[in-house]
Motif scaffolding. Structure first.
Motif, mmCIF file in Angstrom:
data_model
loop_
_atom_site.group_PDB
_atom_site.id
_atom_site.type_symbol
_atom_site.label_atom_id
_atom_site.label_comp_id
_atom_site.label_asym_id
_atom_site.label_seq_id
_atom_site.Cartn_x
_atom_site.Cartn_y
_atom_site.Cartn_z
ATOM 1 N N TYR A 249 -8.254 55.871 -35.377
ATOM 2 C CA TYR A 249 -9.648 56.204 -35.079
ATOM 3 C C TYR A 249 -10.485 56.231 -36.354
ATOM 4 C CZ TYR A 249 -13.729 59.106 -34.067
ATOM 5 O OH TYR A 249 -15.013 59.584 -33.974
ATOM 6 N N PHE A 250 -9.988 56.920 -37.372
ATOM 7 C CA PHE A 250 -10.731 56.992 -38.633
ATOM 8 C C PHE A 250 -10.901 55.595 -39.244
ATOM 9 C CE2 PHE A 250 -9.008 61.519 -39.129
ATOM 10 C CZ PHE A 250 -10.199 62.085 -38.703
ATOM 11 N N ASN A 251 -9.818 54.814 -39.224
ATOM 12 C CA ASN A 251 -9.859 53.505 -39.861
ATOM 13 C C ASN A 251 -10.880 52.584 -39.196
ATOM 14 O OD1 ASN A 251 -8.734 50.500 -40.022
ATOM 15 N ND2 ASN A 251 -8.025 51.600 -41.841
ATOM 16 N N LEU A 252 -10.963 52.639 -37.864
ATOM 17 C CA LEU A 252 -11.830 51.714 -37.152
ATOM 18 C C LEU A 252 -13.300 52.114 -37.175
ATOM 19 C CD1 LEU A 252 -9.626 50.630 -34.108
ATOM 20 C CD2 LEU A 252 -10.048 49.432 -36.249
ATOM 21 N N ARG A 253 -13.635 53.222 -37.833
ATOM 22 C CA ARG A 253 -15.060 53.512 -38.047
ATOM 23 C C ARG A 253 -15.700 52.422 -38.902
ATOM 24 N NH1 ARG A 253 -15.992 55.591 -34.004
ATOM 25 N NH2 ARG A 253 -18.084 56.078 -34.759
ATOM 26 N N LYS A 254 -14.884 51.706 -39.643
ATOM 27 C CA LYS A 254 -15.391 50.675 -40.561
ATOM 28 C C LYS A 254 -15.922 49.443 -39.838
ATOM 29 C CE LYS A 254 -10.911 48.385 -40.752
ATOM 30 N NZ LYS A 254 -9.632 48.253 -41.446
ATOM 31 N N THR A 255 -15.473 49.203 -38.595
ATOM 32 C CA THR A 255 -15.705 47.892 -37.990
ATOM 33 C C THR A 255 -17.175 47.604 -37.737
ATOM 34 O OG1 THR A 255 -15.364 48.732 -35.753
ATOM 35 C CG2 THR A 255 -13.439 47.860 -36.907
ATOM 36 N N THR A 256 -17.983 48.638 -37.515
ATOM 37 C CA THR A 256 -19.402 48.405 -37.288
ATOM 38 C C THR A 256 -20.179 48.295 -38.599
ATOM 39 O OG1 THR A 256 -19.625 50.794 -36.952
ATOM 40 C CG2 THR A 256 -19.512 49.433 -34.993
ATOM 41 N N ILE A 257 -19.460 48.408 -39.724
ATOM 42 C CA ILE A 257 -20.101 48.335 -41.041
ATOM 43 C C ILE A 257 -19.726 47.054 -41.760
ATOM 44 C CG2 ILE A 257 -20.339 49.456 -43.292
ATOM 45 C CD1 ILE A 257 -19.625 52.111 -41.889
ATOM 46 N N TYR A 258 -18.408 46.767 -41.846
ATOM 47 C CA TYR A 258 -18.015 45.614 -42.663
ATOM 48 C C TYR A 258 -18.350 44.295 -41.960
ATOM 49 C CZ TYR A 258 -13.388 45.004 -40.276
ATOM 50 O OH TYR A 258 -12.365 44.773 -39.396
ATOM 51 N N GLY A 259 -18.335 43.235 -42.738
ATOM 52 C CA GLY A 259 -18.688 41.930 -42.191
ATOM 53 C C GLY A 259 -20.161 41.820 -41.825
ATOM 54 N N GLY A 260 -20.982 42.704 -42.375
ATOM 55 C CA GLY A 260 -22.394 42.764 -42.005
ATOM 56 C C GLY A 260 -22.580 43.848 -40.962
ATOM 57 N N SER A 261 -23.253 44.936 -41.306
ATOM 58 C CA SER A 261 -23.365 46.083 -40.394
ATOM 59 C C SER A 261 -23.999 45.652 -39.073
ATOM 60 C CB SER A 261 -24.195 47.197 -41.035
ATOM 61 O OG SER A 261 -25.559 46.847 -41.076
ATOM 62 N N ASN A 262 -23.664 46.383 -37.996
ATOM 63 C CA ASN A 262 -24.155 46.005 -36.679
ATOM 64 C C ASN A 262 -25.671 46.095 -36.581
ATOM 65 O OD1 ASN A 262 -21.499 45.616 -36.043
ATOM 66 N ND2 ASN A 262 -21.521 46.896 -34.208
ATOM 67 N N GLU A 263 -26.281 47.013 -37.338
ATOM 68 C CA GLU A 263 -27.738 47.091 -37.327
ATOM 69 C C GLU A 263 -28.351 45.791 -37.844
ATOM 70 O OE1 GLU A 263 -26.061 51.177 -37.450
ATOM 71 O OE2 GLU A 263 -25.711 49.332 -38.570
ATOM 72 N N VAL A 264 -27.783 45.277 -38.931
ATOM 73 C CA VAL A 264 -28.274 44.016 -39.485
ATOM 74 C C VAL A 264 -27.969 42.860 -38.532
ATOM 75 C CG1 VAL A 264 -28.007 42.367 -41.378
ATOM 76 C CG2 VAL A 264 -28.130 44.812 -41.870
ATOM 77 N N GLN A 265 -26.794 42.871 -37.909
ATOM 78 C CA GLN A 265 -26.446 41.805 -36.972
ATOM 79 C C GLN A 265 -27.396 41.762 -35.789
ATOM 80 O OE1 GLN A 265 -24.150 39.471 -37.817
ATOM 81 N NE2 GLN A 265 -24.182 40.695 -39.677
ATOM 82 N N ARG A 266 -27.836 42.934 -35.321
ATOM 83 C CA ARG A 266 -28.801 42.963 -34.203
ATOM 84 C C ARG A 266 -30.120 42.312 -34.620
ATOM 85 N NH1 ARG A 266 -26.018 47.911 -33.213
ATOM 86 N NH2 ARG A 266 -25.122 47.908 -31.099
ATOM 87 N N ASN A 267 -30.526 42.540 -35.851
ATOM 88 C CA ASN A 267 -31.737 41.884 -36.334
ATOM 89 C C ASN A 267 -31.572 40.367 -36.338
ATOM 90 O OD1 ASN A 267 -33.083 44.300 -36.749
ATOM 91 N ND2 ASN A 267 -32.570 44.413 -38.928
ATOM 92 N N ILE A 268 -30.411 39.917 -36.812
ATOM 93 C CA ILE A 268 -30.160 38.466 -36.880
ATOM 94 C C ILE A 268 -30.166 37.861 -35.482
ATOM 95 C CG2 ILE A 268 -28.437 36.722 -37.486
ATOM 96 C CD1 ILE A 268 -27.573 38.565 -39.806
ATOM 97 N N VAL A 269 -29.470 38.521 -34.544
ATOM 98 C CA VAL A 269 -29.413 38.008 -33.173
ATOM 99 C C VAL A 269 -30.809 37.976 -32.548
ATOM 100 C CG1 VAL A 269 -28.547 38.455 -30.842
ATOM 101 C CG2 VAL A 269 -27.012 38.673 -32.807
ATOM 102 N N SER A 270 -31.592 39.036 -32.739
ATOM 103 C CA SER A 270 -32.934 39.095 -32.146
ATOM 104 C C SER A 270 -33.832 38.010 -32.728
ATOM 105 C CB SER A 270 -33.556 40.473 -32.354
ATOM 106 O OG SER A 270 -33.768 40.729 -33.733
ATOM 107 N N GLN A 271 -33.706 37.761 -34.028
ATOM 108 C CA GLN A 271 -34.503 36.696 -34.655
ATOM 109 C C GLN A 271 -34.108 35.331 -34.116
ATOM 110 O OE1 GLN A 271 -33.881 37.316 -38.833
ATOM 111 N NE2 GLN A 271 -35.055 39.227 -38.880
ATOM 112 N N PHE A 272 -32.807 35.149 -33.888
ATOM 113 C CA PHE A 272 -32.326 33.863 -33.400
ATOM 114 C C PHE A 272 -32.777 33.619 -31.973
ATOM 115 C CE2 PHE A 272 -29.219 31.117 -31.329
ATOM 116 C CZ PHE A 272 -29.137 30.059 -32.213
#
Length: 393
Positions: free
Chosen positions: A367-390
């Motif tokens: 559980y602790f380790n997987l807190r990282k998944t929404t951050i690494y590889g480009g945080s999900n907040e930034v990814q939502r911006n990219i998807v919305s722009q696309f």
């Protein structure tokens, strides 16, 4: 759009399943199914088994030594490996840097680096993030100054996954401060045994040192290790990140872990609780929806259509699903999922109390380790911006 597998694809699945069952070491599969710690030897052993078969680079075209599978075949291979309990292929070599070398490297670089990646003999690390340069990757400051026939590299990389095992590292480095930040970045391959390279493990919430700091102090890197053109590294980085974000989604692992969640819930007596069963059902719906999204992309690719660039969307949903199944597993076991004591785990002691079973010991850690998944590889907040722009423009 046809999301059903053809008879030929089903036969291919059966072939893969039989081979994996015959070649995946049982001790490694046991560790994966129970989320126990995988050693470097475990990961490397499986990589070399795949490499000997020619499947470590299962996404590679034939001209570079891969099997030349299409998108559906790659998906079926990954699914069968995940369901059998195979470790995830450490992606930095075969999934990330190899496609960059294939697309932008010289023939000499391809001949030099690709065989070691394909065989599993060389462990690669990724040198992207820095303090203050995570999702804002264009702001990297690690500097490479050109001096004659070499670069002199100084700076720091952070959160380098499994960097303590790395033999080579591909890095984004700053080679110019002129113009936009993206236009002054280059893509370098660095031997981690070079004088001046220091790796410092970082202790995480789960008690592990999965990530590391990597320091470069006047490290000499030959010009031959520059991929493509100087100051064009941002182009190559974007090419790589699309592979990373799709890899993070990992719907096949989520399918396997969903079944593990059900086993734990039954063992802990909460599977018959309707409210808890509702949470499992909602998660299962999301896993199926993510799989359908993946299959839509595969169907488009198979028919030769130009599918939408939805790597960011796959990353968002895949990472959130991973966090949800980890949380539900921990909730199912309750107090028996307390963080384990590393020394006790190493000694093989799980506790002699009710609930002190091997299946529960890693739950809080996961559980602790997987807190990282929404951050690494480009945080999900930034990814939502990219998807919305696309999508919205």
């Amino acid at each position: 759009m046809d999301l059903a597998f053809t008879p030929e694809e089903q036969a291919f699945r059966e072939e893969i399943r039989a081979w994996v069952q015959a070649n995946l070491p049982a001790d490694i599969s046991h560790k994966v199914h129970n989320a126990l710690r995988l050693s470097r030897d475990d990961m490397q052993r499986w990589a070399k088994i795949l490499g000997k078969k020619g499947w470590l680079g299962h996404g590679w075209p034939k001209e570079f030594g891969g099997p030349g599978w299409n998108a559906v075949q790659k998906h079926l291979f990954e699914e069968e490996c995940a369901l059998a309990g195979a470790p995830r292929v450490v992606p930095f070599g075969p999934v990330m840097v190899a496609p960059v070398i294939m697309a932008f490297g010289t023939p000499e670089q391809q001949q030099r680096f690709l065989p070691g990646i394909a065989s599993g003999d060389v462990w690669w690390s990724q040198g992207y993030s820095e303090p203050g340069s995570g999702s804002d990757l264009a702001s990297v400051k690690c500097k490479a100054e050109r001096q004659g026939d070499k670069f002199i590299v100084n700076g720091q990389k952070a959160w380098t996954t499994l960097g303590q095992y790395g033999e080579w590292i591909f890095c984004l480095v700053r080679t110019s401060n002129e113009g936009k930040p993206q236009t002054g970045i280059s893509f370098l391959l660095i031997d981690m045994a070079s004088p001046g390279v220091t790796v410092r493990p970082i202790k995480l919430l789960d008690g592990e040192s999965e990530v590391n700091e990597v320091w470069f102090d006047n490290v000499e890197v030959p010009l031959d290790n520059l991929i493509g053109e100087e100051n064009k590294g941002w182009t190559y980085a974007k090419h790589l990140l699309s592979h990373e974000r799709t890899n993070i989604a990992d719907v096949n692992r989520s399918k396997r872990e969903l079944e593990r969640l059900k086993r734990i819930a039954r063992a802990e007596g909460v599977y018959d609780d309707l409210r808890f069963r509702d949470e499992i059902a909602k998660l299962e719906v999301d896993v199926v929806a993510l799989e359908m999204l993946v299959l839509r992309v595969l169907s488009a690719e198979k028919s030769g259509k130009n599918s939408l660039d939805i790597a960011g969307l796959l990353k968002i949903k895949g990472s959130e699903i991973q966090q949800r199944y980890a949380e539900l597993m921990m909730l199912a076991a309750g107090p028996f999922s307390l963080p384990f004591i590393e020394e006790a785990m190493e000694a093989g002691w799980q506790g002699d109390f009710p609930g002190g079973v091997a299946a529960n010991a890693p739950l809080a850690s996961t559980y602790f380790n997987l807190r990282k998944t929404t951050i690494y590889g480009g945080s999900n907040e930034v990814q939502r911006n990219i998807v919305s722009q696309f999508v919205l423009g």
